[in-house]
Design an enzyme around this catalytic site. Sequence first.
Site, PDB file in Angstrom:
ATOM      1  CG  HIS A  11     -16.213  23.629 -62.822  1.00 15.71           C
ATOM      2  ND1 HIS A  11     -17.243  22.911 -62.244  1.00 15.71           N
ATOM      3  CD2 HIS A  11     -16.570  24.937 -62.740  1.00 15.71           C
ATOM      4  CE1 HIS A  11     -18.177  23.736 -61.834  1.00 15.71           C
ATOM      5  NE2 HIS A  11     -17.801  24.981 -62.119  1.00 15.71           N
ATOM      6  CG  PHE A  16     -21.914  23.616 -53.949  1.00  9.54           C
ATOM      7  CD1 PHE A  16     -22.336  24.633 -53.104  1.00  9.54           C
ATOM      8  CD2 PHE A  16     -20.959  22.732 -53.470  1.00  9.54           C
ATOM      9  CE1 PHE A  16     -21.839  24.764 -51.825  1.00  9.54           C
ATOM     10  CE2 PHE A  16     -20.451  22.845 -52.185  1.00  9.54           C
ATOM     11  CZ  PHE A  16     -20.894  23.867 -51.353  1.00  9.54           C
ATOM     12  NE  ARG A  61     -16.494  25.751 -59.046  1.00  6.41           N
ATOM     13  CZ  ARG A  61     -16.383  26.695 -58.109  1.00  6.41           C
ATOM     14  NH1 ARG A  61     -15.814  26.404 -56.946  1.00  6.41           N
ATOM     15  NH2 ARG A  61     -16.842  27.911 -58.318  1.00  6.41           N
ATOM     16  CD  GLU A  84     -18.766  31.580 -62.392  1.00 14.01           C
ATOM     17  OE1 GLU A  84     -18.254  32.404 -63.172  1.00 14.01           O
ATOM     18  OE2 GLU A  84     -19.653  30.777 -62.739  1.00 14.01           O
TER      19      GLU A  84
END
Length: 204
Positions: A11, A16, A61, A84
């Site tokens: 992505h 972050f 994302r 993830e």
Amino acid sequence: MSVKKIYLIRHGQTDFNVQNIVQGSGIDSDLNEKGRQQAAQFFAAYKQMPFDKVYTSVLRRTHQSVQGFLDMGLPHEQYAALNEISWGVREGTRITAEEDAEYHGVLAQWNRGETHARLTGGESPDEVAARQRPFIELLTSRPEEENVLVCMHGRAMRVLLCQLLGYPLRRMDAFEHRNLCLYKVHYTGSMFTVRNFLDVAHLE
């Protein structure tokens, strides 16, 4: 069967990523302006590719990183198997010096082959690999999909590439990644090979 071409991307950038805050599977963040630009650059470079299917994780994302292709009406399926790795109690926090030591301790365990290790409350690479295997079976069971785009996440991508190529998980850090990087993988029906490694030409 003809060769299946898998375009595997990470992505685009999120705030972050920039702030060194741990995301993982429990943080459903959005792309930032730079990430949206990266997604647009990838789309511009590959919009003529005749993708048969777009696969993403269930996290925003990844959807936003391939939005241009979804807007074209390409078939899309999302799977939590592509999420993830979970970093447990560290998700949503900025790594401190003490936590960084713990993190690097776990990475050292993984590099020694102790891929059952995990951060507190998180997942191990072994667990990520186990949840990915049904997706790999699905991917290889669809010979009619000759060109597929898969958007996922950095650590999970490393685990997936190890599984596709037959590498032990302790070798996963050999597969470097950057936001919106591309690994192009070919599948012949019996084996996977990497044709493009950490390709970011579309971002230049």
